[in-house]
Design a protein around this motif. Structure first.
Motif, PDB file in Angstrom:
ATOM      1  N   GLN A 158       0.633  -1.056  -0.103  1.00 24.69           N
ATOM      2  CA  GLN A 158       0.038  -0.211  -0.013  1.00 24.69           C
ATOM      3  C   GLN A 158       0.877   1.274  -0.156  1.00 24.69           C
ATOM      4  OE1 GLN A 158      -2.736  -0.303   3.455  1.00 24.69           O
ATOM      5  NE2 GLN A 158      -4.068  -1.610   2.295  1.00 24.69           N
ATOM      6  N   ILE A 159       1.945   1.351   0.722  1.00 20.35           N
ATOM      7  CA  ILE A 159       3.044   2.390   0.740  1.00 20.35           C
ATOM      8  C   ILE A 159       3.441   2.529  -0.665  1.00 20.35           C
ATOM      9  CG2 ILE A 159       5.158   3.246   1.550  1.00 20.35           C
ATOM     10  CD1 ILE A 159       4.481   1.904   4.187  1.00 20.35           C
ATOM     11  N   ALA A 160       3.872   1.434  -1.335  1.00 15.52           N
ATOM     12  CA  ALA A 160       4.442   1.528  -2.597  1.00 15.52           C
ATOM     13  C   ALA A 160       3.555   2.021  -3.627  1.00 15.52           C
ATOM     14  CB  ALA A 160       5.106   0.129  -3.121  1.00 15.52           C
ATOM     15  N   LYS A 208       0.921   4.201  -2.956  1.00 13.26           N
ATOM     16  CA  LYS A 208       0.897   5.470  -2.633  1.00 13.26           C
ATOM     17  C   LYS A 208       1.898   6.395  -3.066  1.00 13.26           C
ATOM     18  CE  LYS A 208       0.711   8.909   1.192  1.00 13.26           C
ATOM     19  NZ  LYS A 208       1.696   9.698   0.813  1.00 13.26           N
ATOM     20  N   ARG A 209       3.096   5.827  -3.185  1.00 15.29           N
ATOM     21  CA  ARG A 209       4.496   6.621  -3.571  1.00 15.29           C
ATOM     22  C   ARG A 209       4.158   6.638  -5.126  1.00 15.29           C
ATOM     23  NH1 ARG A 209       9.296   3.773  -0.205  1.00 15.29           N
ATOM     24  NH2 ARG A 209       9.101   5.079   1.770  1.00 15.29           N
ATOM     25  N   GLN A 210       3.824   5.646  -5.398  1.00 14.83           N
ATOM     26  CA  GLN A 210       3.454   5.732  -7.146  1.00 14.83           C
ATOM     27  C   GLN A 210       2.439   6.597  -7.500  1.00 14.83           C
ATOM     28  OE1 GLN A 210       5.409   4.325  -9.291  1.00 14.83           O
ATOM     29  NE2 GLN A 210       4.169   4.654 -11.293  1.00 14.83           N
ATOM     30  N   ASP A 217       1.699   9.428  -5.947  1.00 15.30           N
ATOM     31  CA  ASP A 217       2.304  10.886  -5.744  1.00 15.30           C
ATOM     32  C   ASP A 217       2.838  11.120  -6.872  1.00 15.30           C
ATOM     33  OD1 ASP A 217       1.172  10.960  -3.155  1.00 15.30           O
ATOM     34  OD2 ASP A 217       3.082  10.556  -2.276  1.00 15.30           O
ATOM     35  N   LYS A 218       3.882  10.036  -7.602  1.00 20.15           N
ATOM     36  CA  LYS A 218       4.534  10.210  -8.638  1.00 20.15           C
ATOM     37  C   LYS A 218       3.927  10.630  -9.914  1.00 20.15           C
ATOM     38  CE  LYS A 218       8.710   7.389  -7.545  1.00 20.15           C
ATOM     39  NZ  LYS A 218       9.530   6.189  -7.790  1.00 20.15           N
ATOM     40  N   LYS A 266      -4.095  14.330  -7.549  1.00 18.26           N
ATOM     41  CA  LYS A 266      -3.874  13.452  -6.473  1.00 18.26           C
ATOM     42  C   LYS A 266      -5.259  12.796  -5.841  1.00 18.26           C
ATOM     43  CE  LYS A 266      -1.904  10.872  -3.415  1.00 18.26           C
ATOM     44  NZ  LYS A 266      -0.983   9.428  -3.706  1.00 18.26           N
TER      45      LYS A 266
END
Length: 247
Positions: A120-122, A124-126, A128-129, A193
């Motif tokens: 889930q963190i990965a 979220k980072r994707q 954001d990118k 976003k």
């Protein structure tokens, strides 16, 4: 709250049936509010010396060179508001299609509800990118292009001459673009976003009421300055100054 929910549901139903028309009408209505706000601020601030000084701080020097000779501002210029609303109505399809393009070209990842915390963190980072990529693309391409369309449309609508368009660009384009980059990158990141596709243009236009009011005010300052330049060949001639003020 029930009223807001009813409005949201009505908007969603309308968007699902006629997305482009819904965006056009919504954007046109917000354009009325924007220009109305711009005219209200200008009118009340211009009534006092302190108010005029506040407004002057945000104008480029070349747009206030002959400010003392500008024709008196009417209490309300309905033609100006209708012109601004018509512009907003007409550009809504272009903006809506642009957001659809960004959605397709930079798709947001979807996190599974059963995914691990690390996954889930990965995601979220994707996400954001992707939001940053959308924002950078929007600000690099659509923001300057949008200002080109705005000042071209307003210059031609007001003067019916391409010379008027050229004057708009000489007077107001660069100040507007610089101000854009101070305001919109963060707003657009939040928009891309968190906002669903159907709400992006209304979100931008709603938060952009002050921005559109600024554009309307800047455009009007350019119009007033060019009006004075057209009617005065010798700025030191008191007779010519009086004629401009009476026109």
């Amino acid at each position: 709250m029930s009223g807001l929910r009813a409005l949201r549901d009505f908007y969603n139903r309308s968007y699902n049936k006629r997305p482009i028309l819904t965006l056009c009408v919504t954007n046109g209505i917000l354009g009325v509010f924007s220009d109305g706000l711009a005219q209200t601020i200008t009118y009340y601030e211009a009534k006092s010396e302190q108010g005029r000084n506040k407004l002057d701080k945000h104008l480029p020097d070349k747009l206030k060179e002959h400010e003392d000779l500008w024709p008196p501002t009417p209490k309300y210029d309905i033609t100006r508001t209708l012109r601004f609303a018509a512009y907003n109505f007409c550009v809504a399809p272009l903006a809506g299609k642009w957001y659809m393009f960004l959605d397709k070209f930079f798709p947001m990842p979807v996190a599974s509800t059963v995914a691990s915390k690390a996954a889930q963190i990965a995601v979220k980072r994707q996400g954001d990118k992707m939001a940053i990529k959308r924002m950078v693309t929007d600000q690099a391409l659509f923001a300057p292009a949008g200002l080109v369309v705005f000042f071209t449309a307003m210059g031609f609508a007001e003067t019916r001459k391409w010379e008027g368009v050229k004057e708009k660009f000489e007077d107001a384009f660069v100040p507007a673009l610089i101000t854009n980059y101070k305001v919109w990158p963060l707003v657009q990141f939040i928009n891309f976003k968190f906002m669903p596709l159907q709400y992006r243009l209304p979100f931008v236009s709603s938060l952009g009421i002050l921005w559109n009011a600024y554009l309307s005010w800047l455009n009007n300052a350019s119009k007033q300055e060019e009006y004075v330049k057209e009617h005065i060949t010798n700025p030191d001639s008191q007779t010519q100054k009086e004629q401009v003020l009476k026109t």
